[in-house]
Design a protein around this motif. Structure first.
Motif, PDB file in Angstrom:
ATOM      1  N   MET A  24       0.671  -1.360  -0.028  1.00  0.00           N
ATOM      2  CA  MET A  24      -0.219   0.056  -0.169  1.00  0.00           C
ATOM      3  C   MET A  24       1.079   1.263   0.238  1.00  0.00           C
ATOM      4  O   MET A  24       0.457   2.512  -0.154  1.00  0.00           O
ATOM      5  N   PHE A  25       2.096   0.971   0.769  1.00  0.00           N
ATOM      6  CA  PHE A  25       2.759   2.121  -0.081  1.00  0.00           C
ATOM      7  C   PHE A  25       3.535   3.549  -0.640  1.00  0.00           C
ATOM      8  O   PHE A  25       3.666   3.372  -1.190  1.00  0.00           O
ATOM      9  N   LEU A  26       2.923   1.823  -1.718  1.00  0.00           N
ATOM     10  CA  LEU A  26       3.211   1.804  -3.514  1.00  0.00           C
ATOM     11  C   LEU A  26       2.231   2.493  -4.628  1.00  0.00           C
ATOM     12  O   LEU A  26       2.637   2.428  -5.137  1.00  0.00           O
ATOM     13  N   GLN A  27       0.946   2.594  -3.089  1.00  0.00           N
ATOM     14  CA  GLN A  27      -0.840   3.509  -3.743  1.00  0.00           C
ATOM     15  C   GLN A  27      -0.491   2.438  -5.040  1.00  0.00           C
ATOM     16  O   GLN A  27      -0.563   2.639  -6.157  1.00  0.00           O
ATOM     17  N   PRO A  28      -0.747   0.920  -4.855  1.00  0.00           N
ATOM     18  CA  PRO A  28      -0.825   0.360  -6.207  1.00  0.00           C
ATOM     19  C   PRO A  28      -1.943   0.699  -6.699  1.00  0.00           C
ATOM     20  O   PRO A  28      -3.167   0.956  -5.549  1.00  0.00           O
ATOM     21  N   ALA A  29      -2.552   0.369  -8.364  1.00  0.00           N
ATOM     22  CA  ALA A  29      -3.899   0.496  -8.488  1.00  0.00           C
ATOM     23  C   ALA A  29      -4.598  -0.810  -8.558  1.00  0.00           C
ATOM     24  O   ALA A  29      -4.097  -1.564  -8.230  1.00  0.00           O
ATOM     25  N   PRO A  30      -5.694  -0.018  -8.411  1.00  0.00           N
ATOM     26  CA  PRO A  30      -7.236  -1.562  -7.327  1.00  0.00           C
ATOM     27  C   PRO A  30      -7.174  -2.711  -8.871  1.00  0.00           C
ATOM     28  O   PRO A  30      -8.742  -2.204  -9.764  1.00  0.00           O
ATOM     29  N   GLN A  31      -6.351  -3.420  -8.997  1.00  0.00           N
ATOM     30  CA  GLN A  31      -6.717  -3.695 -10.057  1.00  0.00           C
ATOM     31  C   GLN A  31      -7.311  -5.468  -9.670  1.00  0.00           C
ATOM     32  O   GLN A  31      -8.019  -6.055 -10.528  1.00  0.00           O
ATOM     33  N   ALA A  32      -6.660  -5.831  -8.876  1.00  0.00           N
ATOM     34  CA  ALA A  32      -6.944  -7.410  -8.343  1.00  0.00           C
ATOM     35  C   ALA A  32      -7.461  -7.312  -6.786  1.00  0.00           C
ATOM     36  O   ALA A  32      -6.765  -7.041  -6.131  1.00  0.00           O
ATOM     37  N   THR A  33      -8.174  -8.661  -6.630  1.00  0.00           N
ATOM     38  CA  THR A  33      -8.398  -8.725  -5.385  1.00  0.00           C
ATOM     39  C   THR A  33      -7.684  -9.863  -4.777  1.00  0.00           C
ATOM     40  O   THR A  33      -6.942 -10.702  -5.321  1.00  0.00           O
ATOM     41  N   LEU A  34      -7.752  -9.710  -3.726  1.00  0.00           N
ATOM     42  CA  LEU A  34      -6.483 -10.662  -2.402  1.00  0.00           C
ATOM     43  C   LEU A  34      -7.695 -11.550  -1.617  1.00  0.00           C
ATOM     44  O   LEU A  34      -8.595 -10.494  -1.059  1.00  0.00           O
ATOM     45  N   PRO A  35      -7.452 -12.242  -2.260  1.00  0.00           N
ATOM     46  CA  PRO A  35      -8.619 -13.231  -1.198  1.00  0.00           C
ATOM     47  C   PRO A  35      -8.698 -13.353   0.396  1.00  0.00           C
ATOM     48  O   PRO A  35      -7.481 -13.514   0.844  1.00  0.00           O
ATOM     49  N   GLY A  36      -9.618 -12.871   1.060  1.00  0.00           N
ATOM     50  CA  GLY A  36      -9.690 -13.352   2.315  1.00  0.00           C
ATOM     51  C   GLY A  36      -9.795 -11.726   2.871  1.00  0.00           C
ATOM     52  O   GLY A  36      -9.620 -11.421   3.625  1.00  0.00           O
ATOM     53  N   ARG A  37      -9.464 -10.710   1.770  1.00  0.00           N
ATOM     54  CA  ARG A  37      -9.350  -9.549   2.409  1.00  0.00           C
ATOM     55  C   ARG A  37     -10.144  -7.986   1.657  1.00  0.00           C
ATOM     56  O   ARG A  37     -10.569  -8.641   0.751  1.00  0.00           O
ATOM     57  N   PRO A  38     -10.505  -7.029   1.648  1.00  0.00           N
ATOM     58  CA  PRO A  38     -11.189  -6.180   1.344  1.00  0.00           C
ATOM     59  C   PRO A  38     -10.264  -5.166   0.481  1.00  0.00           C
ATOM     60  O   PRO A  38     -11.343  -4.746  -0.780  1.00  0.00           O
ATOM     61  N   GLU A  39      -9.375  -5.377   0.257  1.00  0.00           N
ATOM     62  CA  GLU A  39      -8.265  -4.592  -0.613  1.00  0.00           C
ATOM     63  C   GLU A  39      -8.219  -5.000  -1.490  1.00  0.00           C
ATOM     64  O   GLU A  39      -8.188  -6.084  -1.854  1.00  0.00           O
ATOM     65  N   LYS A  40      -7.930  -3.711  -3.099  1.00  0.00           N
ATOM     66  CA  LYS A  40      -7.743  -4.539  -4.350  1.00  0.00           C
ATOM     67  C   LYS A  40      -6.248  -3.675  -4.440  1.00  0.00           C
ATOM     68  O   LYS A  40      -6.238  -2.682  -3.401  1.00  0.00           O
ATOM     69  N   ASP A  46      -2.505  -3.985  -7.875  1.00  0.00           N
ATOM     70  CA  ASP A  46      -2.256  -3.805  -8.975  1.00  0.00           C
ATOM     71  C   ASP A  46      -1.615  -5.478  -8.929  1.00  0.00           C
ATOM     72  O   ASP A  46      -2.104  -5.980  -7.986  1.00  0.00           O
ATOM     73  N   ILE A  47      -1.959  -6.255 -10.242  1.00  0.00           N
ATOM     74  CA  ILE A  47      -1.712  -7.559 -10.624  1.00  0.00           C
ATOM     75  C   ILE A  47      -0.605  -7.938  -9.887  1.00  0.00           C
ATOM     76  O   ILE A  47      -0.414  -9.112  -9.094  1.00  0.00           O
ATOM     77  N   ALA A  48       1.279  -7.454  -9.856  1.00  0.00           N
ATOM     78  CA  ALA A  48       1.857  -7.797  -9.714  1.00  0.00           C
ATOM     79  C   ALA A  48       1.952  -8.238  -8.062  1.00  0.00           C
ATOM     80  O   ALA A  48       2.244  -9.019  -7.361  1.00  0.00           O
ATOM     81  N   SER A  49       1.023  -7.023  -7.625  1.00  0.00           N
ATOM     82  CA  SER A  49       1.226  -7.384  -6.351  1.00  0.00           C
ATOM     83  C   SER A  49       0.669  -8.097  -5.240  1.00  0.00           C
ATOM     84  O   SER A  49       0.681  -8.673  -4.163  1.00  0.00           O
ATOM     85  N   ALA A  50      -0.476  -8.433  -5.813  1.00  0.00           N
ATOM     86  CA  ALA A  50      -1.914  -9.732  -5.807  1.00  0.00           C
ATOM     87  C   ALA A  50      -1.174 -11.002  -5.793  1.00  0.00           C
ATOM     88  O   ALA A  50      -1.094 -11.548  -5.159  1.00  0.00           O
ATOM     89  N   ALA A  51      -0.296 -10.841  -7.382  1.00  0.00           N
ATOM     90  CA  ALA A  51       0.647 -12.185  -6.561  1.00  0.00           C
ATOM     91  C   ALA A  51       1.327 -12.319  -5.712  1.00  0.00           C
ATOM     92  O   ALA A  51       1.074 -13.346  -5.241  1.00  0.00           O
ATOM     93  N   LEU A  52       2.069 -11.576  -5.588  1.00  0.00           N
ATOM     94  CA  LEU A  52       3.078 -11.448  -3.993  1.00  0.00           C
ATOM     95  C   LEU A  52       2.395 -12.170  -3.201  1.00  0.00           C
ATOM     96  O   LEU A  52       2.898 -12.884  -2.657  1.00  0.00           O
ATOM     97  N   ILE A  53       0.734 -11.272  -2.924  1.00  0.00           N
ATOM     98  CA  ILE A  53       0.584 -11.591  -1.331  1.00  0.00           C
ATOM     99  C   ILE A  53      -0.320 -12.126  -1.623  1.00  0.00           C
ATOM    100  O   ILE A  53      -0.550 -13.367  -0.738  1.00  0.00           O
ATOM    101  N   ASN A  54      -0.961 -13.224  -2.249  1.00  0.00           N
ATOM    102  CA  ASN A  54      -1.224 -14.602  -2.869  1.00  0.00           C
ATOM    103  C   ASN A  54      -0.322 -15.427  -2.336  1.00  0.00           C
ATOM    104  O   ASN A  54      -0.550 -16.447  -1.975  1.00  0.00           O
ATOM    105  N   GLY A  55       0.570 -15.578  -3.550  1.00  0.00           N
ATOM    106  CA  GLY A  55       1.589 -16.480  -2.510  1.00  0.00           C
ATOM    107  C   GLY A  55       2.319 -16.163  -1.586  1.00  0.00           C
ATOM    108  O   GLY A  55       2.076 -17.594  -0.947  1.00  0.00           O
ATOM    109  N   ILE A  56       2.261 -15.264  -0.544  1.00  0.00           N
ATOM    110  CA  ILE A  56       2.348 -15.316   0.432  1.00  0.00           C
ATOM    111  C   ILE A  56       1.929 -15.696   1.494  1.00  0.00           C
ATOM    112  O   ILE A  56       1.696 -16.421   2.108  1.00  0.00           O
ATOM    113  N   THR A  57       0.037 -15.467   1.355  1.00  0.00           N
ATOM    114  CA  THR A  57      -1.166 -15.687   1.621  1.00  0.00           C
ATOM    115  C   THR A  57      -1.269 -17.360   1.676  1.00  0.00           C
ATOM    116  O   THR A  57      -1.346 -18.400   3.090  1.00  0.00           O
ATOM    117  N   SER A  58      -0.659 -17.943   0.682  1.00  0.00           N
ATOM    118  CA  SER A  58      -1.511 -19.243   0.128  1.00  0.00           C
ATOM    119  C   SER A  58      -0.411 -20.588   1.342  1.00  0.00           C
ATOM    120  O   SER A  58      -0.644 -21.668   1.528  1.00  0.00           O
TER     121      SER A  58
END
Length: 461
Positions: free
Chosen positions: A71-87, A89-101
């Motif tokens: 969020m410090f990078l001010q990402p564009a809201p492109q993709a969902t994070l499963p289990g969370r309300p935020e959206k 960018d897709i690269a950050s979503a890939a990162l977070i998804n991999g971490i949580t999974s």
């Protein structure tokens, strides 16, 4: 002063980068008879298991820290994070998804290589699929092919690559994510080769990080790197067409063992996702036989207060990977066969709750795991365990586990996987919404796009 270095290398390796690129770009996919219904069902199981794990750890402190950094990078809201309300960018979503999974260490395992294949591949695919409006069928086809790339490269390098200290999920997962995203973007073989080539310069993860937040960072970073590699290739970015197999390419740089036939043999006919397994216990896979044995001890009437000691005989790899005798928190306990045994006997299970910081530091758990006496016996397979409970009255109760629950020989059923999903998802989404998500996972192949499924993974306000 410059010097010439002479390192042994195979200068006659087959064109692996080209072969894999042709495979990913031109394989006909399931609807054209590319693989069996059994393989396709395993793809659905793999995706559902991955999604449940990602949702379950969505608010772990590792996830909170990672999301705050993104969020410090001010990402564009492109993709969902499963289990969370935020959206994000897709690269950050890939990162977070991999971490949580991967945070709970509860995800899938390709047992031949100990790769957790869905972490990098599905994490990148869900983000990209949601943003592009890809169909469920397109996601599943890309998942099967991406996992095949990651695991075949892993087969070729294991165990040397792993023994050197690489976390093979991150290193080969980068290639799997790149291949899957290239397939989803419909890149031709030439650009898919470039995606693989770009990814080949980004192997991620060292085993030293096991037991810390950085271990789940590895599949997250691999997912992000693979996604970015495919996006770069789609825009014409180039790499060596021999990035995988060349004498100074990725594979010969990070491993002295490179069995090229493991990649090329039965390519397109045998799919590595068929050999995927799913964890009933939220910890390192080599602990599972020991936990299974201790659960069986409990079913035979052994209780913790009766125990004088627990004699544990295991393969040397078990203690190498999970020999932490005094874990300080839940993440470390996932690499403690001692805690695994204590949890299995005390609770009759070892899901995420049994690896919480609170449980790990409970006085009774500390006392019981100190009663576990582990010895190495390399005549025992690394997937087995020999456990004897020595009771205070002198009685000895013995259990030998050859194949733990969750193994290919003793697999989790679809019903087991659904129950596991509910256990992970219900606390965040509720039982009804979790059930709807499970149905969406089973019916993913028929979905016009994955956005409806992604929306179900968001907690209701």
């Amino acid at each position: 002063m410059a010097r010439n270095t002479q390192v042994a290398a195979d200068h006659h390796a087959p064109p692996i980068t080209h072969i894999l690129a042709e495979f990913v770009a031109n394989h006909p996919g399931f609807l054209s008879g590319g693989w069996s219904d059994t393989v396709d069902h395993e793809a659905h199981r793999t995706f559902m298991n991955w999604l449940g794990c990602a949702i379950g750890a969505a608010h772990h402190e590792a996830a909170e820290a990672a999301v705050a950094a993104v969020m410090f990078l001010q990402p564009a809201p492109q993709a969902t994070l499963p289990g969370r309300p935020e959206k994000v960018d897709i690269a950050s979503a890939a990162l977070i998804n991999g971490i949580t999974s991967h945070t709970f260490d509860f995800d899938d395992t390709h047992l031949k290589t100990i790769i957790h294949p869905a972490g990098p591949v599905a994490s990148a695919l869900l983000a990209l699929s949601e943003h592009t409006g890809a169909s469920g069928r397109e996601l599943l086809d890309a998942l099967v092919l991406g996992i095949d790339v990651a695991c075949r490269v892993g087969n070729a390098m294991y165990p040397d690559h792993y023994d050197r200290g690489w976390h093979i999920t991150g290193s080969t997962g980068t290639l799997g994510a790149a291949a899957a995203c290239a397939r989803l973007l419909k890149l031709d073989a030439g650009r898919t080769a470039m995606a693989l080539g770009i990814a080949a310069s980004q192997p991620i993860g060292m085993r030293e990080q096991f037991g810390t937040m950085t271990k789940p960072f590895h599949p997250g970073a691999a997912a992000r790197a693979g996604l970015m590699s495919a996006l770069l290739a789609a825009q014409g970015y180039t790499a060596s067409p021999r990035a995988l197999e060349a004498p100074r390419g990725m594979m010969q740089t990070v491993s002295t063992k490179n069995d090229w036939l493991e990649i090329t043999e039965e390519l397109g006919k045998r799919f590595e996702i068929s050999f995927n397994s799913y964890k009933p216990f939220a910890c390192g896979i080599v602990i599972h036989p020991s936990i299974d044995a201790c659960v069986q001890l409990g079913r035979r009437g052994v209780t913790p207060d009766q125990v004088e000691s627990i004699e544990l005989k295991v393969h040397s790899l078990v203690l190498e990977l999970t020999g932490k005798k005094e874990p300080a928190d839940g993440l470390q306990a996932k690499f403690s066969v001692y805690h695994g045994c204590a949890a299995g006997l005390t609770f009759g299970r070892a899901a995420e709750g049994e690896f919480s910081d609170e449980v790990v530091n409970r006085a009774d758990m500390v006392a019981l795991r100190r009663k576990v006496v582990a010895t190495v016996d390399d005549s025992i397979d690394e997937a087995s365990a020999d456990v004897t409970a020595v009771l205070k009255d002198g009685q000895r109760v013995h259990v030998f586990v050859e194949h733990a629950i969750g193994s290919l020989q003793n697999p989790m059923t679809d019903a087991n996987l659904e129950a596991k999903f509910h256990g992970l998802s219900d606390p965040l989404l509720g039982a009804v919404r979790s059930g709807e998500l499970i149905s969406a996972c089973w019916n993913l192949a028929a979905a016009d796009n994955v956005r409806a499924l992604a929306a179900l993974a968001v907690p209701q306000a």
